[in-house]
Design an enzyme around this catalytic site. Sequence first.
Site, short mmCIF file in Angstrom:
data_model
loop_
_atom_site.label_atom_id
_atom_site.label_comp_id
_atom_site.label_asym_id
_atom_site.label_seq_id
_atom_site.Cartn_x
_atom_site.Cartn_y
_atom_site.Cartn_z
CG ASP A 209 -1.81 1.08 1.19
OD1 ASP A 209 -3.06 1.22 0.25
OD2 ASP A 209 -1.86 2.02 2.11
CE LYS A 213 -1.57 5.28 1.20
NZ LYS A 213 -1.71 5.39 2.55
#
Length: 352
Positions: A209, A213
């Site tokens: 994750d 980003k």
Amino acid sequence: MIGPGNVGSALLDQLQAASPQLLERTNLDLRLRAISSRSRMLLKEHGVRSHWRESFKAADLPFDLNRFTEHLLDSHLPHTIIVDCSASSEVADYYPRWLEAGIHVVTPNKHAGSGPLSRYRAIRTAMSASGARFRYEATVGAGLPVISTLRDLLDTGDSLISIEGIFSGTLAWLFNKYDGQVPFSQLVAEAKSMGYTEPDPRDDLSGTDVARKLVILARESGCELSLEDVEVESLVPTALREASVGDFLARLVEVDATFAERLARAEAGGNVLRYVARLDAQTGQASVGLTELPKKHAFANLQLTDNIVQFTTRRYCDNPLIVQGPGAGPEVTAAGVFADMLRVAAGEGARL
């Protein structure tokens, strides 16, 4: 609205609460015409009149993105926004079609910004062709102005040197707390019990994750980076990656000694451990992983689940620009999405 889960529900509540004031103060008329989950849809020609939860509970149309799209294209209203609060790559596949048709897309879904480059390019091409807007501030840092800050720097002629940051509220909390007095495995269990982790903590500990980003920010800065290009240090032991969630949590004690050694090594050098994302904008090199930082470093003194992003640019070279604050939670994420919706409305002439 697609995905009325935690963030989507919070956003719909915020919209229903704020809409009367927006109409009175700015003449902005927001109408909720469709809601879709993975199992069912609510389609309303003139907008949802009653509370959205009651209306959606009574909905009986099966999930069908083609029908959902046709309903919106049949509208005689001047502007349409699809807000995608799902975490679905399948939904992101529709973005080019929606944007090409002139439908604005606002989302906290990271798949479009960090998925296949071919889809990302198709999204950009569709935007250019139709003039529709694609806003995704909440994909990085929830409600924090991370992408807009980067955009402002670049649009005003600054040049990016590097981006560094802590992009995971879960990993921020874990390493803010980890001082050796409590085993790492126990802290993970505690974070899960407080709702700081995903149902499967490996989704946080894997670093994927955080890497997504970083890819989003890299692409925003002009680097055509893919997820596969990011060097990712997973905190999940290889032997536990295929185990059930229960087995993983029970056996996580197996890594306590390794983390204790890394912490002791860091402390011996006067440092702390933090899980950091880095992009060298000059070379395109990108990495996320556990690193040692001096105790006076800006990343060493965060609060709870704070996110922090540090932009080093030509203008902000000796003293980098920092954006810091709560980077997770349904309310702040929903507020970030809502703000993007209002930016789209302002771009279309709303007096905000």
